[in-house]
Scaffold this active site. Structure first.
Site, PDB file in Angstrom:
ATOM      1  N   ASP A 132      -4.432 -12.888  -8.012  1.00 24.89           N
ATOM      2  CA  ASP A 132      -4.600 -11.462  -8.288  1.00 24.89           C
ATOM      3  C   ASP A 132      -3.193 -10.888  -8.371  1.00 24.89           C
ATOM      4  O   ASP A 132      -2.570 -10.611  -7.347  1.00 24.89           O
ATOM      5  CB  ASP A 132      -5.400 -10.797  -7.169  1.00 24.89           C
ATOM      6  CG  ASP A 132      -5.572  -9.306  -7.383  1.00 24.89           C
ATOM      7  OD1 ASP A 132      -5.658  -8.872  -8.546  1.00 24.89           O
ATOM      8  OD2 ASP A 132      -5.609  -8.569  -6.376  1.00 24.89           O
ATOM      9  N   GLU A 139      -6.469 -13.049 -12.766  1.00 18.99           N
ATOM     10  CA  GLU A 139      -7.184 -11.850 -13.194  1.00 18.99           C
ATOM     11  C   GLU A 139      -6.455 -11.220 -14.366  1.00 18.99           C
ATOM     12  O   GLU A 139      -5.227 -11.080 -14.356  1.00 18.99           O
ATOM     13  CB  GLU A 139      -7.301 -10.842 -12.046  1.00 18.99           C
ATOM     14  CG  GLU A 139      -8.214  -9.683 -12.401  1.00 18.99           C
ATOM     15  CD  GLU A 139      -8.550  -8.822 -11.212  1.00 18.99           C
ATOM     16  OE1 GLU A 139      -9.680  -8.925 -10.717  1.00 18.99           O
ATOM     17  OE2 GLU A 139      -7.676  -8.068 -10.786  1.00 18.99           O
ATOM     18  N   ASP A 182      -5.988  -8.118  -1.541  1.00 22.20           N
ATOM     19  CA  ASP A 182      -5.458  -8.900  -2.659  1.00 22.20           C
ATOM     20  C   ASP A 182      -5.804 -10.379  -2.513  1.00 22.20           C
ATOM     21  O   ASP A 182      -6.072 -11.062  -3.502  1.00 22.20           O
ATOM     22  CB  ASP A 182      -3.937  -8.725  -2.759  1.00 22.20           C
ATOM     23  CG  ASP A 182      -3.540  -7.276  -2.889  1.00 22.20           C
ATOM     24  OD1 ASP A 182      -3.666  -6.735  -3.996  1.00 22.20           O
ATOM     25  OD2 ASP A 182      -3.119  -6.682  -1.882  1.00 22.20           O
TER      26      ASP A 182
END
Length: 166
Positions: A8, A69, A142
């Site tokens: 992420d 992502e 996160d």
């Protein structure tokens, strides 16, 4: 069996999560955490720190593949640029490790993990905890998000190959 690193990306904080799929289709959390860069540092030094830490994680754990992502933003262009730079650095580290990168949008992650593309952050985190049989939701957010990205890749790969054991 597959072993995936989920990322992420962010300049200040990049989450990472490693998930292994068992022969029976079960999911096991191997490691998770964040790479944090000092707020007072220049952008290029923060990106260098991120790059070197990701290289270390890749070398230490040696995943089979990496899922990142995709960039998504609505209003804040400067935040989008910073996240884009972090994604670029992550992709460079991954490419240098000789691995392929698989990308998923936030909605794809929500759909794959929670079964609903508009699921809330808490719903996704609770499903990460449930799917990985963890006593609590991984922190910080996160890291939980990175684990969700890894789970998304494993679920997507399983679906695409027709191997739906679970």
């Amino acid at each position: 069996m597959a072993f995936v690193l989920g990322i992420d990306p962010g300049t200040a904080t990049t989450g990472y999560g490693l998930v292994r799929e068992g022969r029976d289709g079960s999911l096991e959390m191997v490691a998770f955490g964040v790479v944090q860069t000092p707020a007072g540092e220049s952008a290029h030094r923060r990106l260098a720190t991120l790059y070197h830490r990701l290289q270390e994680i890749l070398l230490l754990h040696r995943p089979d593949s990496v899922a990142v992502e995709k960039l998504f933003f609505q209003r804040n262009v400067s935040t989008a640029l910073a996240v884009g730079q972090a994604r670029g650095v992550a992709m460079l580290a991954i490419a240098e490790a000789g691995l392929d990168v698989f990308e998923y949008t936030p909605n794809e992650v929500k759909q794959a993990v929670a079964g609903y593309g508009s699921a809330g952050k808490r719903q996704v985190q609770e499903m990460v905890r449930t799917l990985l049989v963890l006593p609590e939701i991984p922190r910080p957010d996160d890291a939980a998000d990175a684990l969700a990205v890894a789970i998304t890749h494993l679920n997507t790969r399983r679906y695409e190959t027709g191997d739906e054991r679970r």
